[in-house]
Design an enzyme around this catalytic site. Structure first.
Site: not given
Length: 263
Positions: A137, A141
């Site tokens: 990943e 964010e």
């Protein structure tokens, strides 16, 4: 030899040669099917994007993914978090993901985050057990407890711990910002509004597996230390103006792209 038999033999030979070529490629290259693109979200191309609907990512998430919280309007992709009962959750939220997997290259998105403590506005790539792969990943964010920063992070074989908070300047929910990362075999660079903000050169901290591209907006009642104590007041929306992926060696996809300036 008849024409049909000759054609069949040539087809068989072509398939065999193709299989040999594919077998000679690294596993990483074999799994990546995504090519360079730019999407301005005049509409949602359902042949390219999969819209999450009817489930959640686990007990930590207090909302259910809903296709009704995903729309393209005014040249923007809009993901909304709103009150609404679905199964055992009291809130609805939005997510899209590419159907194809993408490999090394430049990933860019222009985003205005949602507003609200306990929310996460995310632009990331991911692959994992649901795809019969190890968890890799790469993340941007914006955490609702402090929208003046964006967190960058990456997971390699399900191992994270690479978080860094980067100042956005103005609140990420107050206007649009350009988020980008350049992913290479031995280097991972994160950019915010064209400025390099994180440069990873340790190969053990760089994902290797091709991944899907995601945009998601979700909330939590449980991860308050990380995302802030959840406090719902009204619906809120994450907006994405543009997303682009540029494969190594391809021309940049839009004027001002980070890929236009890379050596």
């Amino acid at each position: 030899m008849t024409a049909k038999i000759a054609h069949a033999r040539l087809l068989c030979q072509s398939l065999t040669i193709g299989a040999l070529i594919l077998g000679a490629l690294p596993a990483h290259a074999q799994q990546a099917t995504g090519k360079s693109f730019v999407d301005d979200f005049d509409k949602i191309d359902r042949s390219f994007w999969y819209v999450s609907d009817g489930w959640n990512n686990g007990a930590h998430q207090n909302c259910t993914w809903s296709k009704n919280q995903v729309k393209a309007e005014g040249g923007m992709l809009q993901l909304t978090f709103a009150e609404g009962r679905s199964k055992d959750r009291n809130y609805l939220c939005g997510e899209i993901q590419t159907k194809k997997r993408f490999s090394y290259g430049t990933y860019e998105a222009r985003i205005k985050s949602a507003t609200g403590k306990g929310l996460n506005s995310a632009f990331f790539t991911y692959i994992g057990p649901a795809d019969k792969q190890q968890h890799d990943e790469i993340d941007f964010e914006v955490l609702g407890k402090d929208t003046s920063t964006v967190q960058v992070n990456q997971y390699i074989k399900a191992k994270g711990g690479n978080e860094k908070l980067v100042p956005v300047g103005q609140g990420a929910d107050q206007g649009f910002n350009d988020y980008a990362f350049v992913w290479e075999a031995g280097r991972l660079r994160y950019y915010l509004n064209g400025k390099l903000v994180q440069d990873v050169t340790d190969p053990s901290k760089i994902p290797q597996n091709p991944q899907k591209i995601f945009f998601s907006l979700w909330g939590t009642d449980k991860l308050s230390d990380w995302m802030g104590k959840f406090a719902y007041t009204q619906p809120t929306t994450m907006e994405i103006d543009r997303v682009a992926y540029t494969a190594p060696g391809d021309k940049c996809q839009f004027q001002g792209s980070i890929a236009c300036t890379l050596n």
